[in-house]
Design a protein around this motif. Structure first.
Motif, PDB file in Angstrom:
ATOM      1  N   THR A 359      -9.851 -13.339   4.345  1.00  0.00           N
ATOM      2  CA  THR A 359     -11.132 -12.612   4.320  1.00  0.00           C
ATOM      3  C   THR A 359     -11.122 -11.573   3.204  1.00  0.00           C
ATOM      4  O   THR A 359     -10.203 -10.752   3.132  1.00  0.00           O
ATOM      5  CB  THR A 359     -11.341 -11.864   5.660  1.00  0.00           C
ATOM      6  N   PRO A 360     -12.141 -11.584   2.325  1.00  0.00           N
ATOM      7  CA  PRO A 360     -12.181 -10.577   1.260  1.00  0.00           C
ATOM      8  C   PRO A 360     -12.195  -9.168   1.856  1.00  0.00           C
ATOM      9  O   PRO A 360     -12.768  -8.939   2.919  1.00  0.00           O
ATOM     10  CB  PRO A 360     -13.501 -10.871   0.536  1.00  0.00           C
ATOM     11  N   GLY A 361     -11.561  -8.220   1.167  1.00  0.00           N
ATOM     12  CA  GLY A 361     -11.559  -6.839   1.650  1.00  0.00           C
ATOM     13  C   GLY A 361     -10.353  -6.519   2.518  1.00  0.00           C
ATOM     14  O   GLY A 361     -10.172  -5.379   2.926  1.00  0.00           O
ATOM     15  N   HIS A 362      -9.506  -7.526   2.801  1.00  0.00           N
ATOM     16  CA  HIS A 362      -8.320  -7.276   3.611  1.00  0.00           C
ATOM     17  C   HIS A 362      -7.182  -6.790   2.720  1.00  0.00           C
ATOM     18  O   HIS A 362      -6.896  -7.400   1.697  1.00  0.00           O
ATOM     19  CB  HIS A 362      -7.913  -8.565   4.332  1.00  0.00           C
ATOM     20  N   TYR A 363      -6.526  -5.666   3.129  1.00  0.00           N
ATOM     21  CA  TYR A 363      -5.391  -5.122   2.383  1.00  0.00           C
ATOM     22  C   TYR A 363      -4.134  -5.308   3.196  1.00  0.00           C
ATOM     23  O   TYR A 363      -4.074  -4.912   4.360  1.00  0.00           O
ATOM     24  CB  TYR A 363      -5.607  -3.630   2.053  1.00  0.00           C
ATOM     25  N   SER A 364      -3.123  -5.930   2.582  1.00  0.00           N
ATOM     26  CA  SER A 364      -1.881  -6.230   3.277  1.00  0.00           C
ATOM     27  C   SER A 364      -0.801  -6.420   2.217  1.00  0.00           C
ATOM     28  O   SER A 364      -0.864  -5.800   1.146  1.00  0.00           O
ATOM     29  CB  SER A 364      -2.108  -7.498   4.115  1.00  0.00           C
ATOM     30  N   LEU A 365       0.193  -7.276   2.491  1.00  0.00           N
ATOM     31  CA  LEU A 365       1.184  -7.650   1.475  1.00  0.00           C
ATOM     32  C   LEU A 365       1.002  -9.137   1.181  1.00  0.00           C
ATOM     33  O   LEU A 365       1.332  -9.978   2.013  1.00  0.00           O
ATOM     34  CB  LEU A 365       2.610  -7.387   1.966  1.00  0.00           C
ATOM     35  N   TYR A 366       0.457  -9.445   0.009  1.00  0.00           N
ATOM     36  CA  TYR A 366       0.246 -10.834  -0.392  1.00  0.00           C
ATOM     37  C   TYR A 366       1.305 -11.218  -1.425  1.00  0.00           C
ATOM     38  O   TYR A 366       1.453 -10.507  -2.433  1.00  0.00           O
ATOM     39  CB  TYR A 366      -1.154 -11.013  -0.977  1.00  0.00           C
ATOM     40  N   PRO A 367       2.019 -12.316  -1.203  1.00  0.00           N
ATOM     41  CA  PRO A 367       3.081 -12.671  -2.152  1.00  0.00           C
ATOM     42  C   PRO A 367       2.538 -13.183  -3.489  1.00  0.00           C
ATOM     43  O   PRO A 367       1.582 -13.956  -3.519  1.00  0.00           O
ATOM     44  CB  PRO A 367       3.852 -13.796  -1.445  1.00  0.00           C
ATOM     45  N   ASN A 393     -13.750  -6.803 -10.699  1.00  0.00           N
ATOM     46  CA  ASN A 393     -13.340  -5.611  -9.955  1.00  0.00           C
ATOM     47  C   ASN A 393     -11.834  -5.399  -9.899  1.00  0.00           C
ATOM     48  O   ASN A 393     -11.073  -6.358  -9.839  1.00  0.00           O
ATOM     49  CB  ASN A 393     -13.825  -5.697  -8.512  1.00  0.00           C
ATOM     50  N   PHE A 394     -11.462  -4.115  -9.843  1.00  0.00           N
ATOM     51  CA  PHE A 394     -10.093  -3.773  -9.486  1.00  0.00           C
ATOM     52  C   PHE A 394     -10.028  -3.637  -7.967  1.00  0.00           C
ATOM     53  O   PHE A 394     -11.016  -3.290  -7.325  1.00  0.00           O
ATOM     54  CB  PHE A 394      -9.698  -2.414 -10.079  1.00  0.00           C
ATOM     55  N   CYS A 395      -8.839  -3.852  -7.396  1.00  0.00           N
ATOM     56  CA  CYS A 395      -8.646  -3.519  -5.984  1.00  0.00           C
ATOM     57  C   CYS A 395      -8.530  -1.986  -5.897  1.00  0.00           C
ATOM     58  O   CYS A 395      -8.441  -1.301  -6.903  1.00  0.00           O
ATOM     59  CB  CYS A 395      -7.384  -4.185  -5.435  1.00  0.00           C
ATOM     60  N   LYS A 396      -8.528  -1.472  -4.648  1.00  0.00           N
ATOM     61  CA  LYS A 396      -8.535  -0.005  -4.477  1.00  0.00           C
ATOM     62  C   LYS A 396      -7.269   0.643  -5.033  1.00  0.00           C
ATOM     63  O   LYS A 396      -7.321   1.760  -5.537  1.00  0.00           O
ATOM     64  CB  LYS A 396      -8.667   0.336  -2.996  1.00  0.00           C
TER      65      LYS A 396
END
Ligand code: NAG
Ligand code: NAG
Ligand code: NAG
Ligand code: NAG
Ligand code: NAG
Ligand code: NAG
Length: 490
Positions: A359-367, A393-396
């Motif tokens: 889901t777009p907008g989810h912040y976690s640890l993506y490999p 866009n840049f992420c936050k």
């Protein structure tokens, strides 16, 4: 606002950041030796025009587009190309909120020949831009000493030099000098990505690079996460489940005799997968067939892409079976042979939504997987242009890094001016135009200035948040500006 001397010293670390994705050579590295060699090189004649200007160069970050491969009669085209790029990067999301901290300028020098060189041969142009072959990949410069002299001659008006090569198709380079073309599809995208490297000093987020560092990279999931405060579920720090069974930076011309294909192994334990690739020289859907294990992926080119390069993603529900798979690119139209090219291809496999949140907008640890398949982590799946160069866009984590980097070298106070009456003065405070002083409001941005005045080191409480102080008697006055800003989700 950067001093020319400091400017010359800064890029040493940065020179190593370049997009392997896009280049064949390591770009020019700024060493002590080259700095000495460049002493006394004359700057070319420069005609400077403002593009997007927010304030005095002494207190702004200044970006300058320098012309290469534009004839004297292409002067107008250069200014238009530069203006289009400056507008594109400074409007809307990415650099929009920080526009009041930046200036964009164009500096024209006529070239004796039009365009950028090919086959490793520069043309007769001020900075000698060229491609290695004819493929749409890196664009290099033969005369860094002239580019350096041009930038230095502008003193604090040139913090980030951008060499704009007069060619309509994809190409660029990061590092000391950012190189781009005015490609309508790719120019602004590459510029934003390269400015991410040079201004924020972040590494890549795409797979297959080798430089992963900065506020958007983490290399040990057991250690504290740099973007902990952005995590969607801060109490559940986890690595999203995915794997990259294949990546190939092919850069191969296609022909109708033998299709280009690559075979890879899947573990058969994932629920979804993605076929990601980029091609150039293929304007029509009838020019190329892309299939995975004989199943046509129904590739359609980006509208109006022409011969330019573009990136494509085909998401597929369902896991790949365990064992061998083959991805094939078949050129259908022989007339495309001289230019049709497979640039790169990659397969990613993902767990289901409970194992890998897409889901777009989810912040976690993506490999993220390097060129050597070394895993690091990034904050979002596909929300950052450091990964997906086709998005604006840049992420936050990167956006926060951008603010911090820009503000590090900018004072919120442009000036304090004194006007005298009989025995007292009025002090006028000019602030960098953020918050209520912005010339254009930014939707969803909650911003406010707090101003504190001091006389002889003591707070003048009655004047808090005022930009004008009346009746100032003898003494030493100081003002402090603080900005608070927060962006709501749109
Ligand atoms: C930018 O700010 C940093 C931190 O305050 C400082 O170390 C650096 O020297 C500054 N750079 C320039 C070019 O002013
Ligand atoms: C900015 O965004 C608006 C709406 O989202 C869009 O119509 C416009 O074309 C964008 N402008 C630029 C310069 O990208
Ligand atoms: C990752 O961090 C943990 C906890 O600090 C540490 O024990 C481990 O050695 C680290 N792993 C690597 C590969 O550095
Ligand atoms: C990368 O490593 C993972 C295991 O860590 C493996 O499953 C995958 O196939 C490797 N990918 C490539 C392209 O070698
Ligand atoms: C045609 O393309 C295939 C696949 O890339 C390659 O193996 C072959 O050498 C090419 N043939 C010619 C004549 O270039
Ligand atoms: C000054 O402005 C800041 C930011 O808007 C606000 O938080 C603060 O309450 C104000 N102080 C006074 C005394 O008005």
């Amino acid at each position: 606002m950067l001093l020319p001397l400091a400017l010359a010293l800064l890029p040493i670390a940065r020179a190593h950041i370049h997009d392997l994705f896009d280049t064949t050579q390591v770009p020019f590295t700024w060493s002590d030796a080259s700095r000495a060699d460049f002493d006394g090189v004359p700057a070319p004649p420069l005609e400077i025009k403002p593009l997007v200007v927010s304030g005095p160069s002494s207190n702004r970050v200044d970006l300058v587009f320098f012309s290469d491969g534009y004839l004297a009669e292409e002067r107008e085209k250069f200014f238009q190309d530069a203006m289009r790029l400056a507008n594109d990067v400074s409007r809307n999301q990415t650099f929009h909120t920080v526009k009041p901290l930046m200036n964009f300028w164009a500096a024209f020098t006529p070239s004796k020949e039009s365009g950028v060189g090919v086959g490793g041969e520069p043309k007769d142009t001020p900075f000698g831009l060229y491609r290695d072959g004819t493929e749409l990949r890196g664009v290099y410069y033969a005369k860094p000493e002239v580019a350096e002299a041009a930038c230095s001659s502008l003193e604090n008006q040139c913090d980030y030099p951008i060499l704009l090569g007069n060619d309509p198709l994809y190409g660029g380079l990061g590092g000391r000098f950012t190189v781009i073309t005015p490609s309508p599809a790719n120019g602004a995208l590459i510029l934003r990505h390269e400015l991410g490297h040079s201004i924020i000093e972040v590494g890549e987020e795409y797979d297959g690079g080798f430089a992963y560092f900065g506020p958007n990279a983490h290399d040990n999931a057991s250690e504290p996460v740099p973007w902990q405060h952005w995590l969607t579920d801060p109490s559940n720090v986890r690595v999203e489940r995915s794997v990259m069974p294949m990546q190939d930076y092919a850069w191969t011309l296609l022909n109708t005799t033998i299709p280009w294909s690559v075979t890879f192994e899947s573990s058969g334990t994932f629920s979804r997968h993605l076929v990601r690739f980029s091609v150039s020289g293929l304007p029509k859907a009838t020019d190329l067939k892309v299939d995975l294990d004989g199943i046509d992926l129904d590739w359609v080119p980006r509208p109006n892409i022409g011969l330019d390069r573009w990136h494509y993603d085909v998401y597929r529900e369902g896991g790949l079976d365990g064992g061998s798979h083959t991805l094939t690119f078949t050129l259908l139209n022989g007339a495309r042979e001289p230019a049709a090219q497979i640039c790169n291809a990659e397969i990613l496999e993902f767990g289901d939504e409970s194992e890998f949140v897409s889901t777009p907008g989810h912040y976690s640890l993506y490999p993220t997987y390097s060129i050597n398949n070394v895993t690091t982590f990034r904050p979002t799946n596909e929300a950052c242009l450091m990964r997906l160069v086709t998005t604006p866009n840049f992420c936050k984590a990167c956006l926060e890094g951008l603010w911090l980097k820009l503000l590090r070298n900018i004072s919120l106070i442009d000036s304090i001016e004194e006007s005298c009456a009989d025995d007292s003065s009025t002090l006028n405070l000019a602030l960098v135009p953020l918050a209520q002083f912005r010339t254009a409001a930014v939707v969803g941005l909650d911003e406010s200035y707090a101003v504190t005045w001091y006389k002889d080191g003591l707070v003048l409480s009655g004047w808090t948040n005022k930009t004008r102080l009346d009746g100032a008697g003898p003494g030493t006055y100081a003002a402090r500006g603080q900005i608070h800003n927060q962006r709501s989700e749109s």
